[in-house]
Design an enzyme around this catalytic site. Structure first.
Site, short mmCIF file in Angstrom:
data_model
loop_
_atom_site.label_atom_id
_atom_site.label_comp_id
_atom_site.label_asym_id
_atom_site.label_seq_id
_atom_site.Cartn_x
_atom_site.Cartn_y
_atom_site.Cartn_z
N TYR A 161 0.86 -1.19 0.00
CA TYR A 161 0.00 0.00 0.00
C TYR A 161 0.89 1.23 0.00
O TYR A 161 1.59 1.50 0.98
CB TYR A 161 -0.91 -0.04 1.23
CG TYR A 161 -1.86 1.12 1.42
CD1 TYR A 161 -2.17 2.02 0.40
CD2 TYR A 161 -2.47 1.32 2.65
CE1 TYR A 161 -3.04 3.07 0.60
CE2 TYR A 161 -3.36 2.37 2.87
CZ TYR A 161 -3.64 3.24 1.84
OH TYR A 161 -4.51 4.28 2.04
N LYS B 259 -1.75 -1.55 -3.74
CA LYS B 259 -2.73 -0.46 -3.77
C LYS B 259 -1.92 0.81 -3.96
O LYS B 259 -1.17 1.24 -3.08
CB LYS B 259 -3.52 -0.41 -2.46
CG LYS B 259 -4.48 0.78 -2.37
CD LYS B 259 -5.15 0.85 -1.00
CE LYS B 259 -6.03 2.10 -0.90
NZ LYS B 259 -6.65 2.22 0.45
#
Length: 296
Positions: free
Chosen positions: A137, A166
């Site tokens: 992320y 992400k």
């Protein structure tokens, strides 16, 4: 490389609280059920939107358990186990695996600003403690550090269970470079609702979404339109949804989306300090956007 299918629309789920600001696990179950029935293929539990910095380890584990009990086997349950402390992240990652989560999401270490080599060692060390698939992320606006494409490429090559990222740097150039250099089966998710469609055009899989709390089915429809080749419809849906994509960030996330859920009667409560409740003006802004899009 893992063949795990996280899905296309993953909701970064808010954490419901009681009036005394203790975690409302019963409501977390109800919310997870609602989200899965309204467009979510998967859920991130205890991510940024779930107020992970103000949840303790036991609360996070209980949340993982509650959501797995409610929707495990019907949706992908991804535990947010990342932090700025590698050792603590390892402990939490092992607990997430024990309770039956389908994967973990590791945010880049925030505040201590490691080098790219430090990021590589951090992510690799955590991933090697688990058999679960790992989603990186990258959100430099919150962490103060950008996980560069070359570092992601090293991790994808060297660590078999690091299978996705992400990407929330808000930089299409960086997304282009990621897609150019990463293996085709390495999954890239948008971390910004408003960039989902542009990132789909670059070969990304879907979205880890805030707006899917409110418009999950509509986001699925947009992705369906794009993947079926109806780019005009996809663009029109993107433009239609754009006000809610931006409206949920008129102040710090998850303050607006919690206000939106409360407006819908989903009773997720407030936010823990140092976040503060939405103002009356902010609530009215969110309400007007939702009404205009027939989301209330």
């Amino acid at each position: 490389m893992s063949t795990v299918d996280f899905g296309r629309v993953i909701t970064a789920m808010v954490t419901p609280f009681h009036p005394d600001m203790s975690v409302n696990y019963t409501q977390a179950k109800k919310l997870s059920r609602y989200l899965v029935e309204n467009g979510s293929d998967g859920l991130v539990v205890s991510g940024t939107t779930g107020e992970s910095p103000t949840l303790n380890k036991d609360e996070k584990i209980q949340l993982f358990k509650a959501v797995v009990e409610e929707v495990g086997g019907q949706a992908t349950v991804i535990a947010g186990t990342g932090s700025y402390d590698t050792a603590s992240s390892i402990i939490l990652t092992k607990e997430a695996e024990k309770v039956g989560c389908d994967g973990v999401m590791l945010v880049a270490p925030y505040y201590n600003k490691p080098s790219q080599e430090g990021l590589y060692q951090h992510f690799r060390t955590i991933a090697e403690c688990t058999s679960l698939p790992v989603m990186l992320y990258n959100i430099p606006g919150r962490t103060g550090i950008n996980v560069l494409p070359a570092t992601v490429e090293r991790l994808a090559k060297d660590v078999p269970n690091i299978v996705a990222i992400k990407e929330a740097a808000g930089d299409i150039n960086q997304v282009s470079e990621l897609r150019r250099i990463l293996p085709e089966d390495f999954i890239i998710f948008s971390g910004d609702d408003s960039l989902t469609l542009p990132m789909l055009s670059l070969g990304c899989k879907g979205i880890v979404s805030v707006a899917a709390h409110i418009a999950g089915k509509q986001i699925q429809e947009m992705i369906d339109a794009f993947t079926s080749g109806n780019t005009t419809l996809a663009a029109n849906l993107h433009k239609e949804l754009f006000p809610i994509f931006k409206g949920l960030f008129i102040t710090s996330n998850p303050v607006p989306v919690k206000a939106a859920l409360n407006l819908k009667g989903l009773a997720v409560g407030g936010v823990r300090l140092p976040l503060v409740e939405a103002t009356a003006k902010e609530i009215e802004t969110v309400k007007n956007i939702m009404n205009n899009l027939h989301l209330l």
